[in-house]
Motif scaffolding. Structure first.
Motif, PDB file in Angstrom:
ATOM      1  N   GLY A  76     -34.513  54.449  12.031  1.00  0.00           N
ATOM      2  CA  GLY A  76     -35.804  53.775  11.935  1.00  0.00           C
ATOM      3  C   GLY A  76     -35.795  52.654  10.921  1.00  0.00           C
ATOM      4  N   GLY A  77     -35.181  52.886   9.761  1.00  0.00           N
ATOM      5  CA  GLY A  77     -35.094  51.841   8.746  1.00  0.00           C
ATOM      6  C   GLY A  77     -34.294  50.647   9.232  1.00  0.00           C
ATOM      7  N   THR A  78     -33.205  50.911   9.942  1.00  0.00           N
ATOM      8  CA  THR A  78     -32.398  49.825  10.506  1.00  0.00           C
ATOM      9  C   THR A  78     -33.197  49.026  11.523  1.00  0.00           C
ATOM     10  N   ALA A  79     -33.928  49.741  12.389  1.00  0.00           N
ATOM     11  CA  ALA A  79     -34.734  49.056  13.407  1.00  0.00           C
ATOM     12  C   ALA A  79     -35.820  48.203  12.760  1.00  0.00           C
ATOM     13  N   GLY A 108     -35.441  44.335  13.160  1.00  0.00           N
ATOM     14  CA  GLY A 108     -36.540  43.941  14.031  1.00  0.00           C
ATOM     15  C   GLY A 108     -37.406  42.881  13.375  1.00  0.00           C
ATOM     16  N   HIS A 109     -37.714  43.083  12.084  1.00  0.00           N
ATOM     17  CA  HIS A 109     -38.535  42.091  11.378  1.00  0.00           C
ATOM     18  C   HIS A 109     -37.752  40.799  11.153  1.00  0.00           C
ATOM     19  N   MET A 110     -36.458  40.925  10.850  1.00  0.00           N
ATOM     20  CA  MET A 110     -35.634  39.726  10.703  1.00  0.00           C
ATOM     21  C   MET A 110     -35.597  38.930  12.011  1.00  0.00           C
ATOM     22  N   SER A 111     -35.459  39.641  13.133  1.00  0.00           N
ATOM     23  CA  SER A 111     -35.424  38.964  14.442  1.00  0.00           C
ATOM     24  C   SER A 111     -36.760  38.299  14.738  1.00  0.00           C
ATOM     25  N   PRO A 164     -32.582  37.371  18.294  1.00  0.00           N
ATOM     26  CA  PRO A 164     -32.036  38.681  17.915  1.00  0.00           C
ATOM     27  C   PRO A 164     -31.086  38.574  16.724  1.00  0.00           C
ATOM     28  N   ILE A 165     -31.269  39.446  15.752  1.00  0.00           N
ATOM     29  CA  ILE A 165     -30.392  39.518  14.578  1.00  0.00           C
ATOM     30  C   ILE A 165     -30.036  40.975  14.341  1.00  0.00           C
ATOM     31  N   SER A 166     -28.770  41.235  14.090  1.00  0.00           N
ATOM     32  CA  SER A 166     -28.329  42.615  13.863  1.00  0.00           C
ATOM     33  C   SER A 166     -27.429  42.736  12.638  1.00  0.00           C
ATOM     34  N   SER A 167     -27.425  41.723  11.779  1.00  0.00           N
ATOM     35  CA  SER A 167     -26.623  41.784  10.561  1.00  0.00           C
ATOM     36  C   SER A 167     -27.166  40.759   9.557  1.00  0.00           C
ATOM     37  N   TYR A 168     -26.620  40.781   8.373  1.00  0.00           N
ATOM     38  CA  TYR A 168     -27.029  39.846   7.328  1.00  0.00           C
ATOM     39  C   TYR A 168     -26.645  38.421   7.719  1.00  0.00           C
ATOM     40  N   VAL A 169     -27.552  37.465   7.500  1.00  0.00           N
ATOM     41  CA  VAL A 169     -27.297  36.062   7.820  1.00  0.00           C
ATOM     42  C   VAL A 169     -27.069  35.313   6.505  1.00  0.00           C
ATOM     43  N   PRO A 170     -25.819  34.962   6.176  1.00  0.00           N
ATOM     44  CA  PRO A 170     -25.522  34.388   4.854  1.00  0.00           C
ATOM     45  C   PRO A 170     -26.306  33.116   4.533  1.00  0.00           C
ATOM     46  N   PRO A 219     -30.715  33.979   3.548  1.00  0.00           N
ATOM     47  CA  PRO A 219     -30.920  35.253   2.834  1.00  0.00           C
ATOM     48  C   PRO A 219     -32.371  35.696   2.806  1.00  0.00           C
ATOM     49  N   GLU A 220     -33.296  34.730   2.951  1.00  0.00           N
ATOM     50  CA  GLU A 220     -34.711  35.103   2.908  1.00  0.00           C
ATOM     51  C   GLU A 220     -35.102  36.020   4.058  1.00  0.00           C
ATOM     52  N   LEU A 221     -34.362  35.941   5.175  1.00  0.00           N
ATOM     53  CA  LEU A 221     -34.641  36.831   6.304  1.00  0.00           C
ATOM     54  C   LEU A 221     -34.388  38.282   5.922  1.00  0.00           C
ATOM     55  N   PHE A 222     -33.257  38.523   5.267  1.00  0.00           N
ATOM     56  CA  PHE A 222     -32.938  39.891   4.859  1.00  0.00           C
ATOM     57  C   PHE A 222     -33.938  40.385   3.824  1.00  0.00           C
ATOM     58  N   GLU A 223     -34.271  39.549   2.865  1.00  0.00           N
ATOM     59  CA  GLU A 223     -35.203  39.957   1.821  1.00  0.00           C
ATOM     60  C   GLU A 223     -36.553  40.351   2.427  1.00  0.00           C
ATOM     61  N   ALA A 224     -37.029  39.545   3.381  1.00  0.00           N
ATOM     62  CA  ALA A 224     -38.309  39.857   4.024  1.00  0.00           C
ATOM     63  C   ALA A 224     -38.213  41.126   4.859  1.00  0.00           C
ATOM     64  N   GLY A 225     -37.123  41.282   5.607  1.00  0.00           N
ATOM     65  CA  GLY A 225     -36.943  42.475   6.429  1.00  0.00           C
ATOM     66  C   GLY A 225     -36.801  43.729   5.590  1.00  0.00           C
ATOM     67  N   PHE A 226     -36.075  43.633   4.467  1.00  0.00           N
ATOM     68  CA  PHE A 226     -35.888  44.764   3.560  1.00  0.00           C
ATOM     69  C   PHE A 226     -37.230  45.206   2.984  1.00  0.00           C
TER      70      PHE A 226
END
Length: 500
Positions: A427-430, A434-437, A443-449, A452-459
């Protein structure tokens, strides 16, 4: 409510007699805690060694995951079965059986030279761990009086949490200096010592004095195990399945669960005690436990990605920062249990839930340039909450059932813990990707170097949702306390009426 066995003079009633009255409770607790640590350790120690095992056994990356999943699936599939068998034939008997089988399975894993042999040996390990974990809390609840039970269950919970968190650290140390087989062979001497300690310290199982022993629910078992298997596969691997297959497995699992409920409601002595879930106090605390362990699974899975990808810490520094979790749990587990023994379980449980929810929010909004001290203290603060919660919650769950249901309740705790963590990871992964995408409109399924703001927002988004789930658990615990008070008041009124 006391769970001490009651001696009755009528031999026709289905009662038990205690064969031993004198035993060292703390020696028993140590034996149970050591095996609980080993059983949960082996669910997490394996991951760090998988790359080496893949190379040594010449299998692909998809196949090697079976070494990890075989243990978890076999544990989850059989834990309620052993809980019920412990209720019928004796918890100590099946705890010792679990220790022995787990030790033999560990030896066979260490001696495995082929991939199929290793997977089969991991299944044996999982079944052995299941038998031990299904009966550990029932043994502790029976042995310790209510005035000491919270502290005892807190120590067991601490060892379980330490096993889950110390696996990657201990596994990394072992494979750095020894072959990968060492992560299994280290269990063998510990298992032998635990079994011997059990022989010397554990009380003899109580024996039925009636001629009729309760029957084991074979039909319910044959329906429940495949139902749980389907659900576990959807939770743990649903994202990797093609959509038609995932929906088919989910539909089959739900249909089997409905059938299981029908079968168990008609069974004289069911495997799954469906009637217990009519106890609103029991159900509220079990659901709260599930929500919290979803949070534990999600945070323990996502935080390493935050530390290494977003904060750009090397793996060794990230590992040191993550030690805040087991250290906080190790310190707070016994303390919260002792406090619960003095003031009751509800207050420390609620305090733990509040701290845990706030702590998750604090971790969610950690800046990527935060120093190691700030990160360590924030993670430790969050973990203080889960450490405070677990022991009182276990006491509330185990204290809500009668003695003949302790095995089922204890095994359900183990099942909820594993299923909750698996659900939290998926669930946490989704939520994260999901929010990053959604933000990236692709579609995004990994960290985008380069973003980085995408990962921070999704996290942040994922952990806020997890914190909301923990807050819901807070509300359920308050509701459970209110319902328990009402039950006590109704019982007192009933006694007054009968006395008049």
């Amino acid at each position: 409510m006391s769970h001490a066995p009651i001696l009755q003079d009528n031999p026709d009633t289905q009662t038990k007699q205690v064969k031993e009255k004198h035993y060292n409770r703390w020696a028993i607790l140590f034996t149970v805690a050591v095996m609980s640590f080993m059983s949960t350790l082996d669910s997490s120690i394996i991951n760090v060694a998988l790359p080496l095992m893949q190379q040594a056994l010449s299998v692909d990356g998809t196949a090697i995951q079976l070494v990890s999943s075989a243990y978890l699936i076999s544990l989850c599939m059989t834990v309620l079965v052993f809980g019920r068998l412990g209720d019928i034939f004796g918890k100590v008997r099946f705890f010792q059986f679990g220790v022995a089988l787990f030790t033999v399975g560990s030896l066979l894993c260490g001696l495995s030279t082929t991939f199929p042999m290793l997977v089969i040996s991991r299944v044996l390990q999982g079944v052995g761990g299941s038998s031990a974990l299904a009966t550990n809390m029932g043994i502790v609840t029976e042995i310790f009086p209510a005035s000491e039970r919270g502290r005892a269950l807190g120590i067991v919970s601490t060892f379980i949490s330490l096993g889950l968190m110390c696996g990657p650290v201990l596994g990394g140390v072992l494979i750095a200096y020894f072959p990968w087989e060492a992560i299994f062979l280290i269990n063998v001497p510990i298992g032998v010592i635990a079994f011997g300690a059990g022989v010397m310290t554990l009380p003899r199982d109580t024996a039925y004095v009636s001629s009729e022993r309760p029957r084991f629910d074979v039909l319910g078992t044959l329906v429940f195990i495949p139902a749980l298997f389907c659900l576990y596969m959807v939770i743990s691997s649903g994202a990797a399945m093609p959509m038609p297959l995932m929906l088919s497995v989910l539909g089959a699992g739900l249909a089997l669960f409905v059938l299981c409920i029908v079968v168990e409601r008609r069974a004289d002595m069911p495997l799954v005690r469906v009637s217990l879930f009519r106890n609103s106090v029991f159900t509220a605390n079990v659901v709260t436990m599930l929500l919290v362990f979803c949070g534990v699974g999600a945070t323990e899975y996502l935080i390493p990605f935050f530390l290494q990808n977003a904060c750009e810490y090397p793996s060794d520094i990230a590992g040191i920062l993550l030690t805040a979790i087991p250290i906080a749990m190790a310190v707070l587990g016994p303390i919260s249990g002792a406090v619960a023994d003095r003031v009751g379980s509800t207050k420390p449980c609620l305090i733990g839930l509040a701290i845990y929810a706030v702590g998750i929010i604090c971790v969610a909004f950690l800046p990527v340039n935060a120093g190691v001290v700030q990160i360590y203290l924030t993670i430790a603060f969050m973990s203080v909450g889960s450490g405070l919660f677990q022991s009182p919650n276990n006491s509330l769950v185990m204290g809500a059932v009668e003695e003949n249901d302790l095995g089922f309740a204890g095994s359900l705790v183990s099942l909820i813990r594993n299923m909750g963590m698996s659900l939290g990871v998926s669930g946490g992964t989704a939520l994260l990707y999901g929010h990053m995408s959604y933000l990236a409109q692709r579609p995004i399924s990994s960290y985008v170097p380069d973003r980085p703001e995408l990962f921070e927002a999704g996290f942040s988004f994922a952990l806020v949702i997890i914190a909301v789930g923990v807050a819901l658990g807070f509300i359920l615990t308050v509701l459970g306390a209110y319902l328990r008070r009402r039950q006590r008041q109704d019982a007192m009124k009933s006694m007054s009426v009968e006395h008049v």
